[in-house]
Design a protein around this motif. Structure first.
Motif, PDB file in Angstrom:
ATOM      1  N   PHE A  49       0.722  -1.300   0.218  1.00  0.00           N
ATOM      2  CA  PHE A  49      -0.020  -0.208   0.044  1.00  0.00           C
ATOM      3  C   PHE A  49       0.734   1.456   0.056  1.00  0.00           C
ATOM      4  N   ILE A  50       2.431   1.474   0.755  1.00  0.00           N
ATOM      5  CA  ILE A  50       2.608   2.355   0.955  1.00  0.00           C
ATOM      6  C   ILE A  50       3.340   2.834   0.162  1.00  0.00           C
ATOM      7  N   GLN A  51       3.899   2.184  -1.315  1.00  0.00           N
ATOM      8  CA  GLN A  51       4.974   1.859  -2.328  1.00  0.00           C
ATOM      9  C   GLN A  51       3.566   2.477  -3.599  1.00  0.00           C
ATOM     10  N   GLU A  52       2.849   2.338  -3.159  1.00  0.00           N
ATOM     11  CA  GLU A  52       0.589   2.720  -4.391  1.00  0.00           C
ATOM     12  C   GLU A  52       0.677   4.149  -3.928  1.00  0.00           C
ATOM     13  N   GLU A  53       0.865   4.341  -2.745  1.00  0.00           N
ATOM     14  CA  GLU A  53      -0.100   5.431  -2.120  1.00  0.00           C
ATOM     15  C   GLU A  53       1.143   6.641  -0.991  1.00  0.00           C
ATOM     16  N   GLU A  54       0.092   7.666  -0.960  1.00  0.00           N
ATOM     17  CA  GLU A  54       1.262   8.687  -0.076  1.00  0.00           C
ATOM     18  C   GLU A  54       0.858   8.311   1.923  1.00  0.00           C
ATOM     19  N   ALA A  55       0.943   7.387   1.791  1.00  0.00           N
ATOM     20  CA  ALA A  55       0.910   6.934   3.516  1.00  0.00           C
ATOM     21  C   ALA A  55       1.067   7.787   4.700  1.00  0.00           C
ATOM     22  N   PRO A  56      -0.366   8.153   5.234  1.00  0.00           N
ATOM     23  CA  PRO A  56      -0.336   8.765   6.764  1.00  0.00           C
ATOM     24  C   PRO A  56       0.817   8.655   7.435  1.00  0.00           C
ATOM     25  N   SER A  57       1.588   8.563   8.815  1.00  0.00           N
ATOM     26  CA  SER A  57       2.296   7.613   9.607  1.00  0.00           C
ATOM     27  C   SER A  57       1.791   7.185  10.013  1.00  0.00           C
ATOM     28  N   GLU A  58       0.781   6.999  10.367  1.00  0.00           N
ATOM     29  CA  GLU A  58       0.438   5.602  11.252  1.00  0.00           C
ATOM     30  C   GLU A  58       0.066   4.558  10.528  1.00  0.00           C
TER      31      GLU A  58
ATOM     32  N   LYS B 258      13.701   1.071  12.222  1.00  0.00           N
ATOM     33  CA  LYS B 258      13.991   1.866  12.395  1.00  0.00           C
ATOM     34  C   LYS B 258      13.999   3.073  11.872  1.00  0.00           C
ATOM     35  N   GLU B 259      14.270   2.526  10.052  1.00  0.00           N
ATOM     36  CA  GLU B 259      14.062   3.872   8.860  1.00  0.00           C
ATOM     37  C   GLU B 259      12.376   4.359   8.880  1.00  0.00           C
ATOM     38  N   HIS B 260      11.517   3.272   9.315  1.00  0.00           N
ATOM     39  CA  HIS B 260      10.301   4.053   9.068  1.00  0.00           C
ATOM     40  C   HIS B 260       9.545   4.416   9.983  1.00  0.00           C
ATOM     41  N   LEU B 261      10.729   4.524  11.306  1.00  0.00           N
ATOM     42  CA  LEU B 261      10.129   4.720  12.624  1.00  0.00           C
ATOM     43  C   LEU B 261      10.231   6.779  12.351  1.00  0.00           C
ATOM     44  N   GLU B 262      12.254   6.733  11.952  1.00  0.00           N
ATOM     45  CA  GLU B 262      12.292   7.978  11.031  1.00  0.00           C
ATOM     46  C   GLU B 262      11.502   9.051  10.432  1.00  0.00           C
ATOM     47  N   HIS B 263      10.829   8.008  10.100  1.00  0.00           N
ATOM     48  CA  HIS B 263       9.999   8.924   8.334  1.00  0.00           C
ATOM     49  C   HIS B 263       8.448   8.982   9.402  1.00  0.00           C
TER      50      HIS B 263
END
Length: 514
Positions: free
Chosen positions: A420-429, A448-453
């Motif tokens: 889903f994230i690859q297709e859309e601009e997903a929210p932080s949640e 860790k990388e995704h939490l930094e995001h």
């Protein structure tokens, strides 16, 4: 009164009934006065035919006024804005005094909207029938010669038989079958509502997903039966009551017209098409019989396509008004799955075209409907399964990921969220949920990388700071761990675990210095 007038009277009656397709409203006991109606006719919606030898025009004027009053009564019963009526006298001779001025213009009573246009048809003057050419575009002419009583009786029987047979055929169209499966579907959806309430509540997302609501991620995962199961599920008591009431009335009407087996095919096909349209155009969780019920509207519209005159004379305007209100309601009120409604409407219409009417085959038309419907469904399914990213939104992705995490299916949650994230601009949640699944799978660097995001996108996301603190602490990076733990405490000081983690980090820092 001679046979000539009888023959003229019943010739006109036969012409109106058999050729112009008028219907009998009333026939007097003496059979010398006949009221007919055809609401589709613009200039003469009602015809009053009277066989009477006129004498004085004053009597005719009083009779015209009484005719106008009766026409006004009919207008009110029918709920029409206006009602042009044609009043025809069949007489041997016209009145002996001046009468033309009384019938030159239509008579319209005060405070009335039913106008009466009067004509005199003289049985001794066949040419007088030409007056009707201004109203009817199919001119009527009498054959020449004298007529016997038998001729008049035969014409009368033919006219009345024609009217009776037409009425029987029309009535038969509305009474082919008795409602049976309508009630079965009502009981099923009532039973499923009680079952959902027992299993957690009909408004509980987890219960709805578990027991068959339309949920795009699971349909994409291969649960094709979810195209059908939402038909019997409802979200809340009001939703159930509205759909049950609509099914009771509309379903009964459709089942009477098309019969039991055709009704089941139409209802389930419409429900499937409604769910399919919702799958394509509305990625949110949904359930309800609305699509199938709109399919009943579609079935009645197909009736209107095949029998337009009968449709608009009976139920047509009411059906169109109710349908218009429901569609407008769906477009203006948020939270209503109007894609499912429109899909069900179209699906019901197409399904009815495939089965047509009982005992009335139209093979070429039915085949055309079948080929078009199959092609449309195949195209929509191909589009939906080839574009899975467009079938899911933030809400459904989050709900599905949470369900996977709840059942400890972390890999499924991770793969779903990554797609889903690859297709859309997903929210932080969603990035946060992804990081949680990655931690559970031991993919700490990715987590860790995704939490930094997450904190880059939303610096106030205190849960993300807390989890980052845990990851940095695990890496023995005390400075980073302290920084994020302190941030989590600052953002949400009431969380005891944040305070405990910060104290733990500070204690480690103190022990290292010593």
């Amino acid at each position: 009164m001679g046979f000539q007038e009888d023959y003229t009277f019943w010739s006109l009656a036969h012409y109106f009934i058999a050729v112009q397709e008028y219907r009998i409203i009333q026939l007097s006991k003496e059979q010398d006065e006949l009221w007919l109606e055809k609401l589709e006719h613009k200039e003469a919606k009602v015809i009053r035919l009277l066989r009477y030898n006129l004498d004085w025009s004053s009597w005719m004027q009083r009779d015209i006024q009484e005719t106008a009053l009766k026409a006004e009564s009919i207008r009110r019963q029918l709920g029409r804005k206006n009602l042009p009526a044609l009043n025809i006298y069949v007489t041997a001779y016209p009145p002996v005094d001046d009468y033309e001025f009384r019938i030159t213009e239509p008579y319209l009573p005060e405070n009335g909207k039913a106008s009466v246009q009067t004509m005199l048809i003289e049985s001794s003057n066949p040419g007088s029938i030409k007056q009707m050419e201004s109203v009817f575009h199919d001119p009527f002419t009498f054959p020449g010669g004298e007529y016997t009583e038998t001729d008049a009786d035969e014409l009368k029987q033919s006219a009345l038989s024609n009217a009776v047979n037409k009425a029987k055929k029309e009535k038969a169209l509305f009474h082919f079958g008795k409602p049976f499966f309508t009630y079965i579907f009502v009981f099923i959806q009532l039973g499923m509502f009680l079952f959902l309430e027992w299993k957690g509540g009909s408004t509980d997302t987890a219960a709805l997903i578990k027991y068959g609501a339309k949920f795009n991620p699971l349909i994409l995962d291969g649960e094709w039966w979810r195209f059908f199961t939402p038909i019997v599920l409802h979200i809340g008591l009001l939703h159930l009551l509205m759909n049950t009431l609509a099914l009771y009335y509309l379903g009964s009407a459709v089942e009477r017209v098309y019969g039991n087996v055709r009704f089941v095919f139409i209802y389930l096909s419409a429900g499937f098409c409604g769910t399919l349209a919702s799958f394509i155009f509305s990625p949110t969780l949904s359930a309800g019989a609305s699509g199938a019920i709109f399919g009943c509207f579609g079935a009645l519209l197909y009736f209107g396509l095949i029998y337009p005159k009968l449709f608009f004379r009976t139920m047509g305007f009411n059906i169109l008004i109710v349908l218009g209100i429901n569609l407008a309601f769906g477009f203006t009120v948020p939270g209503i799955d109007n894609a499912g409604h429109i899909g069900g409407l179209i699906g019901g219409f197409l399904a009815t075209g495939i089965v047509h009417f009982p005992k009335k085959r139209k093979s070429w038309l039915q085949m055309l409907f079948l080929v078009f419907t199959a092609g449309l469904i195949a195209g929509l399914l191909k589009y939906g399964f080839n574009e899975p990213g467009k079938m899911i939104n933030d809400q459904t992705a989050m709900i599905m990921a949470q369900e996977y995490i709840k059942t400890e299916e972390y890999e499924k949650a991770r793969l779903l969220l990554i797609d889903f994230i690859q297709e859309e601009e997903a929210p932080s949640e969603l990035y946060f949920l992804l990081s949680y699944a990655e931690v559970k799978e031991g993919r700490l660097q990715e987590a860790k990388e995704h939490l930094e995001h997450v904190i880059k996108d939303n610096a106030a996301f205190h849960e993300a700071h807390y989890n980052l603190a845990l990851l940095y602490l695990d890496e023995e990076n005390a400075a980073k761990a302290k920084q994020h733990a302190q941030k989590a405490v600052d953002l949400s000081p009431e969380q005891q675990e944040y305070q405990q983690l910060l104290e733990q980090i500070l204690e480690r820092e103190t022990s290292v210095r010593q």
